[in-house]
Design a protein around this motif. Structure first.
Motif, PDB file in Angstrom:
ATOM      1  N   ASP A 164     -29.106  87.156 -57.725  1.00 13.43           N
ATOM      2  CA  ASP A 164     -28.586  86.430 -56.569  1.00 13.43           C
ATOM      3  C   ASP A 164     -27.486  85.519 -57.099  1.00 13.43           C
ATOM      4  OD1 ASP A 164     -28.162  85.262 -54.160  1.00 13.43           O
ATOM      5  OD2 ASP A 164     -30.048  84.168 -54.087  1.00 13.43           O
ATOM      6  N   LEU A 165     -26.226  85.918 -56.871  1.00  9.21           N
ATOM      7  CA  LEU A 165     -25.089  85.217 -57.462  1.00  9.21           C
ATOM      8  C   LEU A 165     -24.877  83.890 -56.739  1.00  9.21           C
ATOM      9  CD1 LEU A 165     -23.163  85.900 -59.767  1.00  9.21           C
ATOM     10  CD2 LEU A 165     -21.555  86.778 -58.070  1.00  9.21           C
ATOM     11  N   ASP A 166     -25.103  82.788 -57.454  1.00 12.42           N
ATOM     12  CA  ASP A 166     -25.025  81.453 -56.857  1.00 12.42           C
ATOM     13  C   ASP A 166     -23.935  80.616 -57.519  1.00 12.42           C
ATOM     14  OD1 ASP A 166     -27.188  82.035 -55.224  1.00 12.42           O
ATOM     15  OD2 ASP A 166     -28.646  81.233 -56.660  1.00 12.42           O
ATOM     16  N   ILE A 167     -23.338  79.732 -56.719  1.00 12.49           N
ATOM     17  CA  ILE A 167     -22.413  78.738 -57.260  1.00 12.49           C
ATOM     18  C   ILE A 167     -23.246  77.642 -57.912  1.00 12.49           C
ATOM     19  CG2 ILE A 167     -20.613  77.067 -56.711  1.00 12.49           C
ATOM     20  CD1 ILE A 167     -19.984  78.737 -54.200  1.00 12.49           C
ATOM     21  N   VAL A 168     -22.974  77.366 -59.181  1.00 18.04           N
ATOM     22  CA  VAL A 168     -23.755  76.337 -59.878  1.00 18.04           C
ATOM     23  C   VAL A 168     -22.934  75.071 -60.128  1.00 18.04           C
ATOM     24  CG1 VAL A 168     -25.323  77.982 -60.950  1.00 18.04           C
ATOM     25  CG2 VAL A 168     -23.202  77.390 -62.125  1.00 18.04           C
ATOM     26  N   SER A 169     -21.601  75.167 -60.094  1.00 20.96           N
ATOM     27  CA  SER A 169     -20.753  73.981 -60.229  1.00 20.96           C
ATOM     28  C   SER A 169     -19.345  74.342 -59.792  1.00 20.96           C
ATOM     29  CB  SER A 169     -20.746  73.457 -61.673  1.00 20.96           C
ATOM     30  OG  SER A 169     -20.166  74.404 -62.554  1.00 20.96           O
ATOM     31  N   SER A 170     -18.465  73.357 -59.788  1.00 19.48           N
ATOM     32  CA  SER A 170     -17.093  73.624 -59.367  1.00 19.48           C
ATOM     33  C   SER A 170     -16.168  72.570 -59.941  1.00 19.48           C
ATOM     34  CB  SER A 170     -16.992  73.619 -57.840  1.00 19.48           C
ATOM     35  OG  SER A 170     -17.238  72.317 -57.319  1.00 19.48           O
ATOM     36  N   PHE A 171     -14.882  72.857 -59.861  1.00 20.18           N
ATOM     37  CA  PHE A 171     -13.858  71.861 -60.178  1.00 20.18           C
ATOM     38  C   PHE A 171     -12.742  71.985 -59.148  1.00 20.18           C
ATOM     39  CE2 PHE A 171     -10.116  70.025 -62.066  1.00 20.18           C
ATOM     40  CZ  PHE A 171     -10.619  68.853 -62.601  1.00 20.18           C
ATOM     41  N   PRO A 172     -12.473  70.906 -58.382  1.00 18.45           N
ATOM     42  CA  PRO A 172     -13.175  69.623 -58.420  1.00 18.45           C
ATOM     43  C   PRO A 172     -14.638  69.768 -57.991  1.00 18.45           C
ATOM     44  CG  PRO A 172     -11.771  69.760 -56.496  1.00 18.45           C
ATOM     45  CD  PRO A 172     -11.440  70.957 -57.325  1.00 18.45           C
ATOM     46  N   PRO A 173     -15.475  68.837 -58.414  1.00 16.31           N
ATOM     47  CA  PRO A 173     -16.904  68.943 -58.108  1.00 16.31           C
ATOM     48  C   PRO A 173     -17.196  68.867 -56.613  1.00 16.31           C
ATOM     49  CG  PRO A 173     -16.499  67.380 -59.889  1.00 16.31           C
ATOM     50  CD  PRO A 173     -15.171  67.686 -59.274  1.00 16.31           C
ATOM     51  N   ASP A 174     -18.367  69.400 -56.268  1.00 15.26           N
ATOM     52  CA  ASP A 174     -18.843  69.318 -54.886  1.00 15.26           C
ATOM     53  C   ASP A 174     -18.893  67.853 -54.448  1.00 15.26           C
ATOM     54  OD1 ASP A 174     -20.055  70.269 -52.472  1.00 15.26           O
ATOM     55  OD2 ASP A 174     -21.991  69.602 -53.254  1.00 15.26           O
ATOM     56  N   GLY A 175     -18.396  67.578 -53.255  1.00 13.67           N
ATOM     57  CA  GLY A 175     -18.406  66.224 -52.725  1.00 13.67           C
ATOM     58  C   GLY A 175     -17.178  65.401 -53.064  1.00 13.67           C
ATOM     59  N   THR A 176     -16.239  65.972 -53.826  1.00 14.51           N
ATOM     60  CA  THR A 176     -15.005  65.258 -54.175  1.00 14.51           C
ATOM     61  C   THR A 176     -14.212  64.902 -52.921  1.00 14.51           C
ATOM     62  OG1 THR A 176     -14.779  66.247 -56.374  1.00 14.51           O
ATOM     63  CG2 THR A 176     -12.749  65.543 -55.289  1.00 14.51           C
ATOM     64  N   ILE A 177     -13.597  63.707 -52.925  1.00 10.37           N
ATOM     65  CA  ILE A 177     -12.698  63.285 -51.841  1.00 10.37           C
ATOM     66  C   ILE A 177     -11.329  62.983 -52.442  1.00 10.37           C
ATOM     67  CG2 ILE A 177     -12.213  61.550 -50.071  1.00 10.37           C
ATOM     68  CD1 ILE A 177     -15.230  61.215 -49.716  1.00 10.37           C
ATOM     69  N   ASP A 178     -10.320  63.657 -51.965  1.00  2.00           N
ATOM     70  CA  ASP A 178      -8.949  63.448 -52.423  1.00  2.00           C
ATOM     71  C   ASP A 178      -8.360  62.262 -51.653  1.00  2.00           C
ATOM     72  OD1 ASP A 178      -6.340  63.597 -53.286  1.00  2.00           O
ATOM     73  OD2 ASP A 178      -6.083  65.733 -52.851  1.00  2.00           O
ATOM     74  N   ALA A 179      -8.029  61.184 -52.394  1.00  2.00           N
ATOM     75  CA  ALA A 179      -7.526  59.955 -51.749  1.00  2.00           C
ATOM     76  C   ALA A 179      -6.005  59.863 -51.761  1.00  2.00           C
ATOM     77  CB  ALA A 179      -8.117  58.736 -52.453  1.00  2.00           C
ATOM     78  N   ARG A 180      -5.348  60.883 -52.285  1.00  2.00           N
ATOM     79  CA  ARG A 180      -3.899  60.798 -52.452  1.00  2.00           C
ATOM     80  C   ARG A 180      -3.152  61.046 -51.134  1.00  2.00           C
ATOM     81  NH1 ARG A 180      -3.806  65.062 -57.306  1.00  2.00           N
ATOM     82  NH2 ARG A 180      -5.259  65.996 -55.797  1.00  2.00           N
ATOM     83  N   GLN A 181      -1.845  60.795 -51.188  1.00  2.00           N
ATOM     84  CA  GLN A 181      -1.017  60.972 -49.995  1.00  2.00           C
ATOM     85  C   GLN A 181      -1.053  62.427 -49.531  1.00  2.00           C
ATOM     86  OE1 GLN A 181       2.786  59.721 -51.618  1.00  2.00           O
ATOM     87  NE2 GLN A 181       3.347  61.822 -52.164  1.00  2.00           N
ATOM     88  N   PRO A 182      -1.100  62.669 -48.223  1.00  4.32           N
ATOM     89  CA  PRO A 182      -1.137  64.046 -47.721  1.00  4.32           C
ATOM     90  C   PRO A 182       0.238  64.697 -47.709  1.00  4.32           C
ATOM     91  CG  PRO A 182      -1.212  62.517 -45.890  1.00  4.32           C
ATOM     92  CD  PRO A 182      -1.255  61.684 -47.137  1.00  4.32           C
ATOM     93  N   SER A 183       1.288  63.904 -47.905  1.00  5.00           N
ATOM     94  CA  SER A 183       2.668  64.397 -47.922  1.00  5.00           C
ATOM     95  C   SER A 183       3.554  63.272 -48.428  1.00  5.00           C
ATOM     96  CB  SER A 183       3.114  64.828 -46.520  1.00  5.00           C
ATOM     97  OG  SER A 183       3.225  63.699 -45.666  1.00  5.00           O
ATOM     98  N   GLN A 184       4.840  63.541 -48.548  1.00 11.11           N
ATOM     99  CA  GLN A 184       5.783  62.465 -48.799  1.00 11.11           C
ATOM    100  C   GLN A 184       5.871  61.587 -47.535  1.00 11.11           C
ATOM    101  OE1 GLN A 184       7.348  61.688 -51.667  1.00 11.11           O
ATOM    102  NE2 GLN A 184       6.192  63.375 -52.631  1.00 11.11           N
ATOM    103  N   PRO A 185       6.315  60.330 -47.668  1.00 10.87           N
ATOM    104  CA  PRO A 185       6.355  59.441 -46.483  1.00 10.87           C
ATOM    105  C   PRO A 185       7.165  60.003 -45.313  1.00 10.87           C
ATOM    106  CG  PRO A 185       6.627  58.155 -48.479  1.00 10.87           C
ATOM    107  CD  PRO A 185       6.666  59.588 -48.908  1.00 10.87           C
ATOM    108  N   ASP A 186       8.161  60.853 -45.614  1.00  5.08           N
ATOM    109  CA  ASP A 186       8.953  61.427 -44.523  1.00  5.08           C
ATOM    110  C   ASP A 186       8.315  62.677 -43.926  1.00  5.08           C
ATOM    111  OD1 ASP A 186       9.316  63.289 -46.508  1.00  5.08           O
ATOM    112  OD2 ASP A 186      11.501  63.065 -46.646  1.00  5.08           O
ATOM    113  N   GLY A 187       7.115  63.037 -44.384  1.00  2.00           N
ATOM    114  CA  GLY A 187       6.398  64.185 -43.842  1.00  2.00           C
ATOM    115  C   GLY A 187       6.640  65.482 -44.578  1.00  2.00           C
ATOM    116  N   SER A 188       7.536  65.467 -45.576  1.00  2.00           N
ATOM    117  CA  SER A 188       7.810  66.691 -46.334  1.00  2.00           C
ATOM    118  C   SER A 188       6.749  66.917 -47.406  1.00  2.00           C
ATOM    119  CB  SER A 188       9.194  66.610 -46.977  1.00  2.00           C
ATOM    120  OG  SER A 188       9.247  65.551 -47.929  1.00  2.00           O
ATOM    121  N   SER A 189       6.738  68.132 -47.967  1.00  2.19           N
ATOM    122  CA  SER A 189       5.845  68.509 -49.081  1.00  2.19           C
ATOM    123  C   SER A 189       4.374  68.235 -48.793  1.00  2.19           C
ATOM    124  CB  SER A 189       6.263  67.781 -50.366  1.00  2.19           C
ATOM    125  OG  SER A 189       7.608  68.061 -50.705  1.00  2.19           O
TER     126      SER A 189
END
Length: 418
Positions: free
Chosen positions: A245-270
């Motif tokens: 039974d093939l199971d996920i045992v870990s990950s990177f980034p780890p389970d439960g990680t929250i990305d706090a960084r900017q979702p884009s450049q301030p002008d909405g690009s990228s």
């Protein structure tokens, strides 16, 4: 007995079998013929008349060159072919042949079986092979001779061909011609028939499936009274290893990680965010496909899709078509007997990963930048995604909280509770 007399003793009833013309051999005649040995044709040590059973496909995928040993998993479908070679070491020609599989080999592994596909609903339909009750029916789809093949052992000589999958549990294949038979080319294998095996769901162990070596069941003949001997029989070995039974045992980034960084450049690009996640399994995930996974977001909304899977040992990098959306949890689920999953969130400004963005995160950010002993992951404090920490990250954090330029006001925004 002449060749013509032999031919007349064959059943005159032609039938359609898998699109091939076949005729039923008289089994009593075969036993008589083999018993009446006459002149025995012996082979040299260098080349010995040989029947072999070889794997030609697994789950519909062709195997080339053919294999006499392969691995398989429960439920696999293995297409095998019977071959014969080197019968003319003393100049013998091949007028008639018969090869019978050994049904005892179907259960030669540790558990379960490797039997012809649909065996229970054809040959053993009424329990013939288990208790000798009533004969079943032809297993024509899974036991046949393809008379159109150019490598057929008696190709071009209008052979009488027969497959018996009704009253022999081991399946009997045979062929005979009226005229002069073919000679062999040293080492050249000639096709005799096909059998499609199914590995049972509970199978495990080493299954060695071969032939009945009795001269009345498997033989080569250059005339009615001249069997070609000795014969060598090479079985097919199928090593069945139960699927885990093939199971996920870990990950990177780890389970439960929250990305706090900017979702884009301030002008909405990228637009930015995690676009790949490395999953680590308890086994080899190289056979997995995007269809084996489900991607979901919470709260509901537009969902990324998987565009690539890159295995490396027990790891698998899952690549998405777009970054995971800000303000949501993104969950990747491996759909298996026991489903396992990894959930990664994106919440701009949530430095301490408590599920809410607030001014307190600014204090945590300042402490992580100024205190070398309080380092966080880059996805927590590299707010402007520059791959280096500075006061610019603090300034960008304030932009996120206050909704500067194109950003929404992230102060007070939260992710759904688990």
């Amino acid at each position: 007995m002449s060749v013509l007399q032999f031919a007349l003793l064959l059943s005159p009833d032609w039938s359609r079998f898998g699109g091939l013309r076949v005729i039923t051999l008289n089994s009593h005649l075969v036993r008589f013929v083999v018993g009446f040995c006459g002149i025995v044709v012996s082979a040299s040590n260098a080349q010995t008349p040989t029947f072999s059973l070889e794997a030609a496909a697994r789950n519909g995928t062709p195997i080339s060159p053919r294999l006499q040993s392969l691995g398989a998993a429960p439920g696999d479908i293995i297409t095998a072919e019977i071959y014969v070679r080197d019968w003319s070491v003393t100049g013998a020609t091949l007028k008639a042949w018969q090869a019978t599989l050994n049904s005892a080999d179907y259960q030669s592994g540790t558990f379960g079986s490797v039997k012809p596909k649909d065996f229970a609903t054809t040959t053993d339909l009424h329990g013939f092979c288990s208790s000798s009750v009533t004969l079943g029916v032809e297993n024509a789809m899974n036991a046949f001779i393809d008379a159109s093949r150019v490598d057929l052992v008696q190709a071009g000589l209008n052979p009488f061909l027969n497959v018996n999958s009704v009253d022999v549990c081991g399946y009997r294949y045979g062929g005979a011609i009226l005229g002069l038979g073919p000679m062999s080319t040293p080492g050249a294998r000639k096709y005799c028939g096909t059998v499609v095996f199914e590995v049972s769901a509970n199978a495990s162990g080493n299954f060695v499936v071969g032939f009945l070596a009795s001269s009345s069941e498997s033989f080569l003949m250059q005339s009615l009274a001249q069997p070609i001997t000795p014969l060598v029989f090479e079985p097919l070995t199928i090593l069945v290893e139960p699927e885990i039974d093939l199971d996920i045992v870990s990950s990177f980034p780890p389970d439960g990680t929250i990305d706090a960084r900017q979702p884009s450049q301030p002008d909405g690009s990228s637009p930015s965010g995690f676009t790949s996640i490395e999953l680590v399994f308890n086994g080899d995930p190289s056979s997995l496909k995007p269809a084996d996974f489900t991607v979901s977001v919470d709260p509901a909304g537009p969902t990324p899709s998987i565009i690539g899977l890159s295995p490396n040992g027990n790891s698998l990098i899952v690549t998405l078509n777009v970054p995971i959306p800000a303000g949501k949890w993104t969950t990747i689920t491996h759909n298996d007997q026991t489903s396992t999953q990894v959930r990664v969130g994106d919440l701009p400004g949530d430095v301490n990963a408590n599920g809410t963005s607030s001014p307190f995160d600014t204090l945590v950010l300042i402490d992580s930048i100024t205190n070398p002993l309080n380092q966080l992951e880059l996805w927590q404090n590299d707010i402007n995604r520059s791959n280096q920490l500075s006061v610019l990250d603090i300034a960008r954090h304030l932009d996120l909280l206050n909704g500067a330029q194109t950003y929404i006001v992230w102060n007070g925004q939260s992710l759904p509770s688990p």
